[in-house]
Design a protein around this motif. Structure first.
Motif, PDB file in Angstrom:
ATOM      1  N   VAL A 140      28.144 -34.443   8.975  1.00 29.61           N
ATOM      2  CA  VAL A 140      29.212 -33.454   8.846  1.00 29.61           C
ATOM      3  C   VAL A 140      28.818 -32.394   7.816  1.00 29.61           C
ATOM      4  O   VAL A 140      28.985 -31.184   8.046  1.00 29.61           O
ATOM      5  CB  VAL A 140      30.541 -34.129   8.431  1.00 29.61           C
ATOM      6  N   ARG A 141      28.291 -32.836   6.700  1.00 30.96           N
ATOM      7  CA  ARG A 141      27.863 -31.899   5.656  1.00 30.96           C
ATOM      8  C   ARG A 141      26.816 -30.925   6.203  1.00 30.96           C
ATOM      9  O   ARG A 141      26.858 -29.723   5.903  1.00 30.96           O
ATOM     10  CB  ARG A 141      27.306 -32.670   4.459  1.00 30.96           C
ATOM     11  N   ASN A 142      25.896 -31.436   7.013  1.00 31.20           N
ATOM     12  CA  ASN A 142      24.892 -30.564   7.605  1.00 31.20           C
ATOM     13  C   ASN A 142      25.525 -29.488   8.477  1.00 31.20           C
ATOM     14  O   ASN A 142      25.103 -28.327   8.461  1.00 31.20           O
ATOM     15  CB  ASN A 142      23.904 -31.374   8.436  1.00 31.20           C
ATOM     16  N   GLN A 143      26.521 -29.872   9.262  1.00 30.78           N
ATOM     17  CA  GLN A 143      27.174 -28.885  10.109  1.00 30.78           C
ATOM     18  C   GLN A 143      27.816 -27.781   9.273  1.00 30.78           C
ATOM     19  O   GLN A 143      27.755 -26.595   9.613  1.00 30.78           O
ATOM     20  CB  GLN A 143      28.215 -29.559  11.002  1.00 30.78           C
ATOM     21  N   LEU A 144      28.418 -28.170   8.168  1.00 31.84           N
ATOM     22  CA  LEU A 144      29.045 -27.193   7.288  1.00 31.84           C
ATOM     23  C   LEU A 144      28.000 -26.329   6.576  1.00 31.84           C
ATOM     24  O   LEU A 144      28.208 -25.127   6.369  1.00 31.84           O
ATOM     25  CB  LEU A 144      29.940 -27.898   6.272  1.00 31.84           C
ATOM     26  N   LEU A 145      26.872 -26.929   6.193  1.00 33.45           N
ATOM     27  CA  LEU A 145      25.787 -26.142   5.604  1.00 33.45           C
ATOM     28  C   LEU A 145      25.237 -25.133   6.616  1.00 33.45           C
ATOM     29  O   LEU A 145      24.952 -23.984   6.262  1.00 33.45           O
ATOM     30  CB  LEU A 145      24.660 -27.058   5.117  1.00 33.45           C
ATOM     31  N   LEU A 146      25.095 -25.568   7.865  1.00 29.22           N
ATOM     32  CA  LEU A 146      24.634 -24.651   8.906  1.00 29.22           C
ATOM     33  C   LEU A 146      25.597 -23.483   9.058  1.00 29.22           C
ATOM     34  O   LEU A 146      25.182 -22.326   9.189  1.00 29.22           O
ATOM     35  CB  LEU A 146      24.484 -25.390  10.240  1.00 29.22           C
ATOM     36  N   ASP A 147      26.894 -23.781   9.030  1.00 27.94           N
ATOM     37  CA  ASP A 147      27.882 -22.703   9.100  1.00 27.94           C
ATOM     38  C   ASP A 147      27.736 -21.747   7.921  1.00 27.94           C
ATOM     39  O   ASP A 147      27.823 -20.526   8.070  1.00 27.94           O
ATOM     40  CB  ASP A 147      29.302 -23.286   9.105  1.00 27.94           C
ATOM     41  N   GLY A 148      27.518 -22.324   6.734  1.00 24.20           N
ATOM     42  CA  GLY A 148      27.391 -21.497   5.540  1.00 24.20           C
ATOM     43  C   GLY A 148      26.160 -20.617   5.564  1.00 24.20           C
ATOM     44  O   GLY A 148      26.212 -19.434   5.198  1.00 24.20           O
ATOM     45  N   VAL A 149      25.025 -21.184   6.003  1.00 26.48           N
ATOM     46  CA  VAL A 149      23.797 -20.400   6.097  1.00 26.48           C
ATOM     47  C   VAL A 149      23.958 -19.305   7.145  1.00 26.48           C
ATOM     48  O   VAL A 149      23.551 -18.153   6.945  1.00 26.48           O
ATOM     49  CB  VAL A 149      22.596 -21.308   6.430  1.00 26.48           C
ATOM     50  N   ALA A 150      24.568 -19.664   8.276  1.00 31.33           N
ATOM     51  CA  ALA A 150      24.799 -18.674   9.331  1.00 31.33           C
ATOM     52  C   ALA A 150      25.656 -17.517   8.811  1.00 31.33           C
ATOM     53  O   ALA A 150      25.357 -16.337   9.055  1.00 31.33           O
ATOM     54  CB  ALA A 150      25.470 -19.336  10.534  1.00 31.33           C
ATOM     55  N   LYS A 151      26.698 -17.836   8.090  1.00 32.52           N
ATOM     56  CA  LYS A 151      27.558 -16.797   7.522  1.00 32.52           C
ATOM     57  C   LYS A 151      26.785 -15.927   6.542  1.00 32.52           C
ATOM     58  O   LYS A 151      26.951 -14.698   6.514  1.00 32.52           O
ATOM     59  CB  LYS A 151      28.757 -17.443   6.836  1.00 32.52           C
ATOM     60  N   HIS A 152      25.925 -16.566   5.748  1.00 33.84           N
ATOM     61  CA  HIS A 152      25.141 -15.842   4.744  1.00 33.84           C
ATOM     62  C   HIS A 152      24.251 -14.791   5.388  1.00 33.84           C
ATOM     63  O   HIS A 152      24.051 -13.704   4.815  1.00 33.84           O
ATOM     64  CB  HIS A 152      24.297 -16.839   3.953  1.00 33.84           C
ATOM     65  N   ILE A 153      23.692 -15.107   6.566  1.00 33.12           N
ATOM     66  CA  ILE A 153      22.778 -14.156   7.219  1.00 33.12           C
ATOM     67  C   ILE A 153      23.478 -13.340   8.304  1.00 33.12           C
ATOM     68  O   ILE A 153      22.842 -12.557   9.017  1.00 33.12           O
ATOM     69  CB  ILE A 153      21.545 -14.878   7.814  1.00 33.12           C
ATOM     70  N   GLY A 154      24.784 -13.523   8.454  1.00 34.96           N
ATOM     71  CA  GLY A 154      25.546 -12.758   9.434  1.00 34.96           C
ATOM     72  C   GLY A 154      25.308 -13.182  10.867  1.00 34.96           C
ATOM     73  O   GLY A 154      25.349 -12.357  11.784  1.00 34.96           O
ATOM     74  N   ALA A 155      25.075 -14.481  11.076  1.00 33.53           N
ATOM     75  CA  ALA A 155      24.812 -14.999  12.425  1.00 33.53           C
ATOM     76  C   ALA A 155      26.021 -15.770  12.937  1.00 33.53           C
ATOM     77  O   ALA A 155      26.660 -16.508  12.195  1.00 33.53           O
ATOM     78  CB  ALA A 155      23.585 -15.920  12.410  1.00 33.53           C
ATOM     79  N   ASP A 156      26.328 -15.605  14.217  1.00 31.49           N
ATOM     80  CA  ASP A 156      27.421 -16.322  14.875  1.00 31.49           C
ATOM     81  C   ASP A 156      26.844 -17.508  15.630  1.00 31.49           C
ATOM     82  O   ASP A 156      26.171 -17.332  16.649  1.00 31.49           O
ATOM     83  CB  ASP A 156      28.156 -15.383  15.839  1.00 31.49           C
ATOM     84  N   ARG A 157      27.092 -18.713  15.132  1.00 32.72           N
ATOM     85  CA  ARG A 157      26.538 -19.908  15.765  1.00 32.72           C
ATOM     86  C   ARG A 157      27.058 -20.124  17.181  1.00 32.72           C
ATOM     87  O   ARG A 157      26.476 -20.877  17.958  1.00 32.72           O
ATOM     88  CB  ARG A 157      26.864 -21.153  14.936  1.00 32.72           C
ATOM     89  N   GLY A 158      28.150 -19.493  17.517  1.00 36.67           N
ATOM     90  CA  GLY A 158      28.713 -19.652  18.853  1.00 36.67           C
ATOM     91  C   GLY A 158      28.047 -18.792  19.902  1.00 36.67           C
ATOM     92  O   GLY A 158      28.372 -18.899  21.085  1.00 36.67           O
ATOM     93  N   GLN A 159      27.096 -17.935  19.487  1.00 37.63           N
ATOM     94  CA  GLN A 159      26.417 -17.035  20.406  1.00 37.63           C
ATOM     95  C   GLN A 159      24.913 -17.291  20.393  1.00 37.63           C
ATOM     96  O   GLN A 159      24.346 -17.614  19.343  1.00 37.63           O
ATOM     97  CB  GLN A 159      26.683 -15.581  20.014  1.00 37.63           C
ATOM     98  N   PRO A 160      24.248 -17.139  21.548  1.00 34.95           N
ATOM     99  CA  PRO A 160      22.795 -17.367  21.603  1.00 34.95           C
ATOM    100  C   PRO A 160      22.026 -16.540  20.577  1.00 34.95           C
ATOM    101  O   PRO A 160      21.084 -17.028  19.957  1.00 34.95           O
ATOM    102  CB  PRO A 160      22.431 -16.962  23.035  1.00 34.95           C
ATOM    103  N   GLN A 161      22.420 -15.284  20.401  1.00 36.29           N
ATOM    104  CA  GLN A 161      21.725 -14.439  19.425  1.00 36.29           C
ATOM    105  C   GLN A 161      21.876 -14.993  18.014  1.00 36.29           C
ATOM    106  O   GLN A 161      20.934 -14.987  17.222  1.00 36.29           O
ATOM    107  CB  GLN A 161      22.260 -13.013  19.490  1.00 36.29           C
ATOM    108  N   GLY A 162      23.068 -15.490  17.709  1.00 36.37           N
ATOM    109  CA  GLY A 162      23.301 -16.076  16.397  1.00 36.37           C
ATOM    110  C   GLY A 162      22.507 -17.344  16.197  1.00 36.37           C
ATOM    111  O   GLY A 162      21.974 -17.598  15.099  1.00 36.37           O
ATOM    112  N   GLN A 163      22.407 -18.157  17.248  1.00 37.25           N
ATOM    113  CA  GLN A 163      21.598 -19.369  17.182  1.00 37.25           C
ATOM    114  C   GLN A 163      20.142 -19.010  16.884  1.00 37.25           C
ATOM    115  O   GLN A 163      19.475 -19.669  16.077  1.00 37.25           O
ATOM    116  CB  GLN A 163      21.682 -20.128  18.519  1.00 37.25           C
TER     117      GLN A 163
END
Length: 215
Positions: A140-163
């Motif tokens: 669970v912590r990893n999922q939240l860290l991934l969200d945080g890193v994604a937010k930091h770089i302006g990436a949307d994990r819900g979209q292929p480009q963000g992935q």
């Protein structure tokens, strides 16, 4: 408020883990007893075996024990893949100034348990993905860290480009860490941030029960 997140189906997770030889106690000549060396720090074969045994012990207590074991035959490399990725993500999050509190983890897990129909049901669903009950909070912590890193770089994990943005960011970190894997478990791919034949995307390594995350 919770936002739905694309989840990895159990059947896809099981496909990660086709049959493979059991772990042995040997390491590489350069790193005896090591399953991998990440950023100069060893992941020992003993540590890997302990994590695998935790999963097997939990699976054996399940009414679906035979099916769980059969579907996670390639457990050693898949587990090592996760252990290496944990360190890459931790380093990336630290460099980005991303942190996750215990309260954050508890809130996310509580939401997942409600979605799954209870804590025990959630444990069984994660176990199908070879995650022992004692490791759920870490995942669970990893999922939240991934969200945080994604937010930091302006990436949307819900979209292929963000992935892809997130994968590129983590690949950059992975290359810095000099990851060396014992050949018996495969070869680490910095570009994909993944070990050998472990084919499913790490960015989707979240159970069908945990489709909601706190925003």
């Amino acid at each position: 408020m919770f936002r739905r997140r694309t989840a990895l189906p159990v059947s896809a997770a099981a496909a990660l883990l086709a049959a493979a030889p059991l772990l042995t106690a040997c390491g590489t000549d350069a790193h005896p007893g090591a399953a991998a060396v990440v950023d100069g720090q060893r992941i020992t074969v003993a540590q890997l075996q302990s994590r695998v045994q935790d999963v097997r012990s939990a699976q054996e207590k399940s009414p679906q024990a035979a099916q769980l074991v059969e579907n996670t035959g390639r457990l050693g490399p898949a587990t090592l893949n996760g252990m290496i990725f944990d360190r890459v993500l931790e380093r990336n999050a630290k460099d980005a100034g991303v942190t996750v509190s215990r309260s954050d983890v508890q809130k996310w897990r509580a939401a997942a348990e409600r979605s799954a129909g209870g804590a025990e049901r959630l444990k069984q669903m994660w176990l199908q993905q070879a995650i022992a009950p004692g490791e759920i909070d870490a995942v669970v912590r990893n999922q939240l860290l991934l969200d945080g890193v994604a937010k930091h770089i302006g990436a949307d994990r819900g979209q292929p480009q963000g992935q892809q943005q997130l994968a590129t960011e983590l690949a950059r970190t992975s290359r810095k860490m000099g990851i060396d894997v014992n050949p018996r478990y495969g070869k680490w791919d910095d570009g994909q941030v993944i070990l050998g034949q472990t084919k499913e995307p790490w960015v989707k390594n979240v159970s069908g029960a945990a489709e909601q995350q706190q925003t």
